[in-house]
Design a protein around this motif. Structure first.
Motif, PDB file in Angstrom:
ATOM      1  N   LEU A  40       0.833  -1.203   0.000  1.00 36.67           N
ATOM      2  CA  LEU A  40       0.000   0.000   0.000  1.00 36.67           C
ATOM      3  C   LEU A  40       0.867   1.252   0.000  1.00 36.67           C
ATOM      4  N   GLU A  41       0.374   2.266  -0.691  1.00 38.67           N
ATOM      5  CA  GLU A  41       1.049   3.552  -0.689  1.00 38.67           C
ATOM      6  C   GLU A  41       0.086   4.611  -0.170  1.00 38.67           C
ATOM      7  N   PHE A  42       0.479   5.270   0.917  1.00 35.22           N
ATOM      8  CA  PHE A  42      -0.370   6.270   1.564  1.00 35.22           C
ATOM      9  C   PHE A  42      -0.013   7.677   1.100  1.00 35.22           C
ATOM     10  N   ASP A  43      -1.026   8.522   1.101  1.00 37.40           N
ATOM     11  CA  ASP A  43      -0.840   9.942   0.809  1.00 37.40           C
ATOM     12  C   ASP A  43      -0.978  10.693   2.124  1.00 37.40           C
ATOM     13  N   LYS A 236       5.648   6.216   3.597  1.00 39.27           N
ATOM     14  CA  LYS A 236       4.369   6.207   2.892  1.00 39.27           C
ATOM     15  C   LYS A 236       4.023   4.859   2.282  1.00 39.27           C
ATOM     16  N   VAL A 237       4.981   3.938   2.223  1.00 41.73           N
ATOM     17  CA  VAL A 237       4.718   2.620   1.661  1.00 41.73           C
ATOM     18  C   VAL A 237       4.667   1.579   2.773  1.00 41.73           C
ATOM     19  N   LEU A 238       3.558   0.871   2.850  1.00 43.84           N
ATOM     20  CA  LEU A 238       3.394  -0.222   3.809  1.00 43.84           C
ATOM     21  C   LEU A 238       3.430  -1.522   3.012  1.00 43.84           C
ATOM     22  N   ALA A 239       4.421  -2.346   3.290  1.00 39.76           N
ATOM     23  CA  ALA A 239       4.600  -3.539   2.466  1.00 39.76           C
ATOM     24  C   ALA A 239       5.021  -4.735   3.314  1.00 39.76           C
ATOM     25  N   GLY A 240       4.701  -5.914   2.811  1.00 37.98           N
ATOM     26  CA  GLY A 240       5.101  -7.157   3.455  1.00 37.98           C
ATOM     27  C   GLY A 240       3.912  -7.987   3.894  1.00 37.98           C
ATOM     28  N   THR A 241       4.202  -9.152   4.440  1.00 30.18           N
ATOM     29  CA  THR A 241       3.165 -10.044   4.950  1.00 30.18           C
ATOM     30  C   THR A 241       2.937  -9.752   6.426  1.00 30.18           C
ATOM     31  N   LEU A 259       9.186  -5.246   9.929  1.00 32.45           N
ATOM     32  CA  LEU A 259       8.932  -3.810   9.843  1.00 32.45           C
ATOM     33  C   LEU A 259       7.710  -3.458  10.692  1.00 32.45           C
ATOM     34  N   ALA A 260       7.813  -2.379  11.459  1.00 36.18           N
ATOM     35  CA  ALA A 260       6.719  -1.952  12.335  1.00 36.18           C
ATOM     36  C   ALA A 260       6.115  -0.652  11.830  1.00 36.18           C
ATOM     37  N   TYR A 261       4.804  -0.668  11.618  1.00 37.95           N
ATOM     38  CA  TYR A 261       4.073   0.505  11.137  1.00 37.95           C
ATOM     39  C   TYR A 261       3.060   0.946  12.191  1.00 37.95           C
ATOM     40  N   VAL A 278       7.625  -2.752  -5.575  1.00 37.82           N
ATOM     41  CA  VAL A 278       7.542  -1.789  -4.481  1.00 37.82           C
ATOM     42  C   VAL A 278       8.925  -1.229  -4.177  1.00 37.82           C
ATOM     43  N   ASP A 279       9.034   0.082  -4.209  1.00 39.51           N
ATOM     44  CA  ASP A 279      10.287   0.750  -3.877  1.00 39.51           C
ATOM     45  C   ASP A 279      10.217   1.172  -2.419  1.00 39.51           C
ATOM     46  N   LEU A 280      10.704   0.313  -1.524  1.00 42.52           N
ATOM     47  CA  LEU A 280      10.565   0.541  -0.091  1.00 42.52           C
ATOM     48  C   LEU A 280      11.887   1.002   0.497  1.00 42.52           C
ATOM     49  N   GLU A 281      11.873   2.203   1.054  1.00 36.99           N
ATOM     50  CA  GLU A 281      13.061   2.751   1.699  1.00 36.99           C
ATOM     51  C   GLU A 281      13.052   2.355   3.167  1.00 36.99           C
TER      52      GLU A 281
END
Length: 290
Positions: A40-43, A236-241, A259-261, A278-281
């Motif tokens: 997911l990509e958040f604004d 802004k990017v939430l990724a993974g299982t 990763l913790a969101y 997904v380009d995850l920094e």
């Protein structure tokens, strides 16, 4: 999960399973998240009102105005008034009819354990079961007693909160940092027992019908080492299982890393399913203990 949506709520259901709630075209939907692969990509440029809760019909309603709100709020003033719920009702000059009705319901008093140094006191509606301690991310909780109303329960809560070493609130950022500490059940039980001794000695209160709640069992943390979990707050990017949800902290496994969101930071913002790679920094700095 739809391709585009407004994230509006995160909690635990009646069976104590974590879920996310989102809105599309003015309708609220929800779904399980554990085991889901998210991209997911958040604004974060604009935060929107997440609507209001219709207590009479037990359902969420989208904001009819599609209003924007300041970052510190989740609802616009109109929707706050429509819901009529104020968790800090005891500080208000007046309360709504909805709040009056809620206050008349049985409420239970509890202690929430986050670490040996972080224990808080709280109250919750009996009808909600253990969802409130779960929402708060308590690793272990001790249900002390159920009272006939919120007003009675609050009197006990205020007395206990006045004691040194027992908090009334714990910052979300502090909870996020404490996730790195492994849970030792024996240590947690001893810390809660010591808190009870202080309550008895200082206030003369005893709760013989208390019940221990192993909240961590519902967070699906067993067998996982969170000591190296990486704080992705603000990314802004939430990724993974999704492997765990501890209160409002969602933890994913991505490329061999945890990763913790902070879901609180995402609620009220629009998101879309990320297309392609997904380009995850990933930050170099990991969670630090507070």
């Amino acid at each position: 999960m739809p391709e585009e949506f407004l994230l509006s709520y995160a909690s635990f259901d009646a069976e104590n399973r974590p879920f996310l709630e989102w809105q599309v075209d003015g309708r609220a939907e929800r779904g399980d998240v554990l085991g889901q692969e998210l991209s997911l990509e958040f604004d974060f440029s604009t935060k929107y009102c997440t609507g209001w809760l219709d207590f009479a019909n037990h359902c969420s309603q989208a904001c009819p105005d599609g209003a924007t709100v300041d970052e510190k709020y989740e609802n616009c003033l109109k929707c706050r008034n429509r819901t009529g719920f104020n968790p800090a009702f005891y500080h208000a000059d007046s309360v709504s009819a909805q709040q009056e009705k809620i206050n008349q319901n049985p409420h239970f008093l509890y202690l929430a354990y986050f670490s040996p140094e972080v224990i808080k006191v709280g109250i919750s509606q009996e009808a909600r079961g253990i969802r409130r301690p779960l929402e708060q991310g308590a690793r272990v909780a001790l249900k002390l007693e159920t009272f006939a109303s919120a007003l009675i329960a609050r009197q006990y809560e205020a007395k206990i909160a006045s004691l040194n070493g027992i908090m009334e609130t714990v910052a979300a950022s502090k909870k996020l940092g404490l996730i790195k500490q492994p849970l030792d059940t024996a240590t947690a039980e001893q810390a809660l027992a010591d808190a009870l001794v202080r309550i008895q000695q200082k206030l003369g209160l005893d709760f013989p019908s208390r019940t221990l709640i192993m909240c961590d069992d519902y967070f699906h943390t067993e067998g996982r080492d969170f000591s190296s979990v990486i704080d992705m707050t603000g990314n802004k990017v939430l990724a993974g299982t999704v492997v765990s949800v501890i209160g409002s902290v969602l933890i994913t496994e991505y490329d061999g890393q945890l990763l913790a969101y902070s879901l609180k930071k995402c609620i009220g913002h629009r998101a879309q399913t990320a297309q392609g790679t997904v380009d995850l920094e990933i930050p170099n700095t990991q969670l630090t203990l507070f």
